[in-house]
Design a protein around this motif. Sequence first.
Motif, PDB file in Angstrom:
ATOM      1  N   MET A 297       2.675 -11.198   1.364  1.00  0.00           N
ATOM      2  CA  MET A 297       2.593 -11.750   0.010  1.00  0.00           C
ATOM      3  C   MET A 297       2.889 -10.675  -1.026  1.00  0.00           C
ATOM      4  O   MET A 297       2.673  -9.481  -0.794  1.00  0.00           O
ATOM      5  CB  MET A 297       1.197 -12.328  -0.241  1.00  0.00           C
ATOM      6  N   PRO A 298       3.398 -11.093  -2.186  1.00  0.00           N
ATOM      7  CA  PRO A 298       3.569 -10.159  -3.301  1.00  0.00           C
ATOM      8  C   PRO A 298       2.271 -10.050  -4.093  1.00  0.00           C
ATOM      9  O   PRO A 298       1.459 -10.971  -4.102  1.00  0.00           O
ATOM     10  CB  PRO A 298       4.661 -10.831  -4.144  1.00  0.00           C
ATOM     11  N   TYR A 299       2.070  -8.897  -4.743  1.00  0.00           N
ATOM     12  CA  TYR A 299       0.908  -8.700  -5.596  1.00  0.00           C
ATOM     13  C   TYR A 299       1.304  -8.880  -7.060  1.00  0.00           C
ATOM     14  O   TYR A 299       2.492  -8.782  -7.406  1.00  0.00           O
ATOM     15  CB  TYR A 299       0.319  -7.305  -5.380  1.00  0.00           C
ATOM     16  N   PRO A 300       0.329  -9.134  -7.948  1.00  0.00           N
ATOM     17  CA  PRO A 300       0.643  -9.349  -9.376  1.00  0.00           C
ATOM     18  C   PRO A 300       1.382  -8.189 -10.046  1.00  0.00           C
ATOM     19  O   PRO A 300       2.137  -8.394 -10.994  1.00  0.00           O
ATOM     20  CB  PRO A 300      -0.745  -9.557 -10.011  1.00  0.00           C
ATOM     21  N   ASP A 301       1.167  -6.946  -9.541  1.00  0.00           N
ATOM     22  CA  ASP A 301       1.821  -5.794 -10.168  1.00  0.00           C
ATOM     23  C   ASP A 301       3.256  -5.597  -9.704  1.00  0.00           C
ATOM     24  O   ASP A 301       3.924  -4.637 -10.093  1.00  0.00           O
ATOM     25  CB  ASP A 301       1.010  -4.520  -9.915  1.00  0.00           C
ATOM     26  N   GLY A 302       3.738  -6.514  -8.832  1.00  0.00           N
ATOM     27  CA  GLY A 302       5.117  -6.413  -8.359  1.00  0.00           C
ATOM     28  C   GLY A 302       5.263  -5.730  -7.010  1.00  0.00           C
ATOM     29  O   GLY A 302       6.341  -5.756  -6.420  1.00  0.00           O
ATOM     30  N   SER A 303       4.185  -5.106  -6.516  1.00  0.00           N
ATOM     31  CA  SER A 303       4.238  -4.488  -5.190  1.00  0.00           C
ATOM     32  C   SER A 303       4.026  -5.550  -4.117  1.00  0.00           C
ATOM     33  O   SER A 303       3.677  -6.688  -4.415  1.00  0.00           O
ATOM     34  CB  SER A 303       3.180  -3.388  -5.073  1.00  0.00           C
ATOM     35  N   TYR A 304       4.242  -5.158  -2.861  1.00  0.00           N
ATOM     36  CA  TYR A 304       4.110  -6.080  -1.741  1.00  0.00           C
ATOM     37  C   TYR A 304       3.012  -5.608  -0.800  1.00  0.00           C
ATOM     38  O   TYR A 304       2.721  -4.418  -0.699  1.00  0.00           O
ATOM     39  CB  TYR A 304       5.420  -6.175  -0.949  1.00  0.00           C
ATOM     40  N   SER A 305       2.430  -6.568  -0.075  1.00  0.00           N
ATOM     41  CA  SER A 305       1.480  -6.208   0.979  1.00  0.00           C
ATOM     42  C   SER A 305       2.235  -5.509   2.110  1.00  0.00           C
ATOM     43  O   SER A 305       3.463  -5.627   2.229  1.00  0.00           O
ATOM     44  CB  SER A 305       0.785  -7.460   1.516  1.00  0.00           C
TER      45      SER A 305
ATOM     46  N   TYR B 237      11.540   9.684  -2.414  1.00  0.00           N
ATOM     47  CA  TYR B 237      10.202   9.125  -2.606  1.00  0.00           C
ATOM     48  C   TYR B 237      10.123   7.766  -1.916  1.00  0.00           C
ATOM     49  O   TYR B 237      10.553   6.773  -2.475  1.00  0.00           O
ATOM     50  CB  TYR B 237       9.880   8.973  -4.094  1.00  0.00           C
ATOM     51  N   PRO B 238       9.596   7.724  -0.696  1.00  0.00           N
ATOM     52  CA  PRO B 238       9.490   6.443   0.017  1.00  0.00           C
ATOM     53  C   PRO B 238       8.517   5.488  -0.672  1.00  0.00           C
ATOM     54  O   PRO B 238       7.679   5.901  -1.466  1.00  0.00           O
ATOM     55  CB  PRO B 238       8.964   6.856   1.404  1.00  0.00           C
ATOM     56  N   LYS B 239       8.635   4.217  -0.360  1.00  0.00           N
ATOM     57  CA  LYS B 239       7.724   3.212  -0.884  1.00  0.00           C
ATOM     58  C   LYS B 239       6.322   3.480  -0.391  1.00  0.00           C
ATOM     59  O   LYS B 239       6.131   3.948   0.737  1.00  0.00           O
ATOM     60  CB  LYS B 239       8.178   1.802  -0.473  1.00  0.00           C
ATOM     61  N   VAL B 240       5.325   3.200  -1.218  1.00  0.00           N
ATOM     62  CA  VAL B 240       3.939   3.547  -0.909  1.00  0.00           C
ATOM     63  C   VAL B 240       3.256   2.430  -0.126  1.00  0.00           C
ATOM     64  O   VAL B 240       3.206   1.293  -0.603  1.00  0.00           O
ATOM     65  CB  VAL B 240       3.161   3.824  -2.215  1.00  0.00           C
ATOM     66  N   PRO B 241       2.713   2.726   1.061  1.00  0.00           N
ATOM     67  CA  PRO B 241       1.922   1.715   1.779  1.00  0.00           C
ATOM     68  C   PRO B 241       0.516   1.627   1.194  1.00  0.00           C
ATOM     69  O   PRO B 241      -0.079   2.648   0.837  1.00  0.00           O
ATOM     70  CB  PRO B 241       1.893   2.225   3.219  1.00  0.00           C
ATOM     71  N   LEU B 242      -0.034   0.413   1.124  1.00  0.00           N
ATOM     72  CA  LEU B 242      -1.356   0.187   0.536  1.00  0.00           C
ATOM     73  C   LEU B 242      -2.412   0.044   1.634  1.00  0.00           C
ATOM     74  O   LEU B 242      -2.090  -0.232   2.769  1.00  0.00           O
ATOM     75  CB  LEU B 242      -1.343  -1.036  -0.348  1.00  0.00           C
TER      76      LEU B 242
END
Length: 226
Positions: free
Chosen positions: A133-141, A221-226
């Motif tokens: 799912m996408p998050y409200p800030d534009g990032s993804y799970s 700068y790779p994408k940040v995992p949450l």
Amino acid sequence: MFGVNDIPKFFLAFFLVLPLISFLHEAGHVFFAWLMGGKNIRVTVGTGSLLFRIGMLEVRKYYFWYGVCTFDNLKRKHRLANILIFSGGTLFNAISAVLVIYLIENNLLEPGMLTYQFTYFSMYYIFFALLPMPYPDGSYSDGKIILDLIRDKKTLEAKTYRVQWNEEKRQWCVLDHNRELIQAFEDKQEAYRKAHEVAQGNRPSRLLNSKNGEEVEVRNYPKVPL
């Protein structure tokens, strides 16, 4: 049914168990980021103002909420490497939960409220991390990015930023991914400082030094995992 006697158990889970699970989750991302040659690895547990920093770990005021792993310059940037990095968090959560269950079933660990909360919230964490799912800030799970990587979508396609010498203006120019000017500087270090700021804030991205027709990667700068 949730009663008054359950309130202390709730606070125990929220302020002790969940932060531990979050830390293990980020440790999974860190392990695979390190394995794939990531540099400048940092783990942030919580959000808000900084409480303290120990090595690569920083803990923030609201330590029981949120977590993120950041790193630069992956040496191995292929699709499988990214899948491993983004699935590392849930993998570590799953391994730790299975380990606790194994220790209990073999009478090596006493079952109790803490072990129950740990396994329960580990499953909770895994579910929401893998839910695509996408998050409200534009990032993804993590799950959304993993799914896009499996489907070979361009979720992790990096934008390219450049620091380029302009002979006519005698200035160092910071250019965006469309080669449009962001800002120009007379001082080279100021230009690089601005370029790093822009590239880091728009992950995934690459920063190139462009001069005399030659382009050299300065940092990615790779994408940040949450």
